[in-house]
Design an enzyme around this catalytic site. Structure first.
Site, short mmCIF file in Angstrom:
data_model
loop_
_atom_site.label_atom_id
_atom_site.label_comp_id
_atom_site.label_asym_id
_atom_site.label_seq_id
_atom_site.Cartn_x
_atom_site.Cartn_y
_atom_site.Cartn_z
CG ASP A 193 -2.12 0.98 0.99
OD1 ASP A 193 -2.37 1.28 -0.37
OD2 ASP A 193 -2.86 1.06 2.09
CG ASN A 235 -7.37 -2.55 -5.27
OD1 ASN A 235 -6.36 -2.85 -4.96
ND2 ASN A 235 -8.12 -1.56 -4.37
C1 FPP Z 1 -2.16 0.12 -3.24
O1 FPP Z 1 -1.34 1.25 -3.30
C2 FPP Z 1 -1.14 -0.55 -4.52
C3 FPP Z 1 -2.04 -0.99 -5.54
C4 FPP Z 1 -3.52 -0.93 -5.67
C5 FPP Z 1 -1.26 -1.84 -6.71
C6 FPP Z 1 -0.22 -2.58 -6.16
C7 FPP Z 1 0.38 -3.08 -7.55
C8 FPP Z 1 1.79 -3.11 -7.77
C9 FPP Z 1 2.96 -2.75 -6.90
C10 FPP Z 1 2.31 -3.50 -9.24
C11 FPP Z 1 2.29 -5.03 -9.08
C12 FPP Z 1 3.05 -5.44 -10.43
C13 FPP Z 1 2.59 -6.97 -10.79
C14 FPP Z 1 3.36 -7.19 -11.86
C15 FPP Z 1 1.90 -7.77 -10.01
P1 FPP Z 1 -2.49 2.67 -3.59
O2 FPP Z 1 -2.78 3.11 -4.97
O3 FPP Z 1 -3.62 2.20 -2.89
O4 FPP Z 1 -1.77 3.79 -2.77
P2 FPP Z 1 -2.39 4.86 -1.90
O5 FPP Z 1 -3.24 4.42 -0.73
O6 FPP Z 1 -1.21 5.78 -1.59
O7 FPP Z 1 -3.39 5.61 -2.85
#
Ligand code: FPP
Length: 222
Positions: free
Chosen positions: A8, A56
């Site tokens: 996250d 998501n």
């Molecule tokens: C949460 O951060 C993260 C995600 C919803 C996506 C995670 C995905 C990756 C790291 C890429 C993975 C790659 C592969 C190939 C599987 P957020 O967007 O909710 O962060 P925030 O809370 O700061 O908005």
């Protein structure tokens, strides 16, 4: 040992740098790739990364989802070769049917082409939801027509024969599991950090492991 990570904080990491959220996910993917190599070097057998929750997929803007699908395509087309070479395999947990067809196909291929007898398993949770996984397993048990015990039930989960996570790490400051490995986390140790995922360095991972090493796991014993 099995470690799970709720990755996250990508969006906030990007925002702090006045970059689009997609840049945060890209940085997150690069961090995840290095962390997996690090975990494998340390002799960890399973690493599960929460890459996209069912929630998501239902609730994020189309543009952000397309960016994430682009990253999955890139990973499963290019980066995965290096993983295979290091004698590691890939497993995907989650409902692939709601993903774009080509992405679902790439994920399947990524699993099927994995080396036999790999020493390390990188598990991607993609369109994953712990409750949906449990319901799916219940329905499979009902269809089988016979009662199941805990061991047999666990086999019916997406994780199948993957052992339960010993440690679950969540970056980005929230103190919850958000439907991640709901059944399997019953006895997992939990580690929360404010560090945003793209900043979650190998050293931060080591810190989580040494914290874990100091815990006493009793599993109900005295
Ligand atoms: C949460 O951060 C993260 C995600 C919803 C996506 C995670 C995905 C990756 C790291 C890429 C993975 C790659 C592969 C190939 C599987 P957020 O967007 O909710 O962060 P925030 O809370 O700061 O908005």
């Amino acid at each position: 040992m099995h470690v799970g990570i709720i990755m996250d904080g990508n969006g906030r990491w990007a925002k702090k740098r006045l970059l689009p959220r997609s840049a945060g996910h890209k940085a997150g993917m690069n961090r995840m790739i290095s962390l997996a190599e690090h975990a494998q070097r340390l002799g960890i057998k399973y690493l599960t990364v929460y890459a996209l929750s069912t929630e998501n997929l239902a609730r994020r803007p189309r543009e952000e989802l397309d960016g994430l699908f682009g990253l999955f395509r890139k990973y499963f087309n290019d980066n995965i070769k290096k993983l295979y070479k290091s004698n590691a395999r890939v497993k995907v947990i989650g409902d692939k049917t709601a993903l774009p067809d080509d992405v679902a196909e790439l994920l399947r291929g990524g699993e099927e082409n994995s080396p036999e007898g790999a020493e390390f398993t990188l598990v991607f949770a993609i369109n994953y939801g712990g409750r949906a996984e449990i319901i799916n397993a219940v329905n499979r048990a009902v269809e089988s027509g016979k009662k199941v015990d805990e061991r047999e039930f666990a086999e019916l989960l997406y994780t199948g024969s993957v052992p339960e996570p010993d440690l679950i790490i969540r970056t980005g400051g929230e103190l919850r599991l958000s439907n991640f490995l709901t059944y399997q986390s019953a006895y997992s140790e939990l580690y929360f950090t404010d560090v945003l995922f793209p900043d979650f360095s190998d050293g931060e991972f080591d810190k989580a492991l040494s914290d874990y090493a100091g815990r006493e796991r009793r599993f109900g014993k005295v």
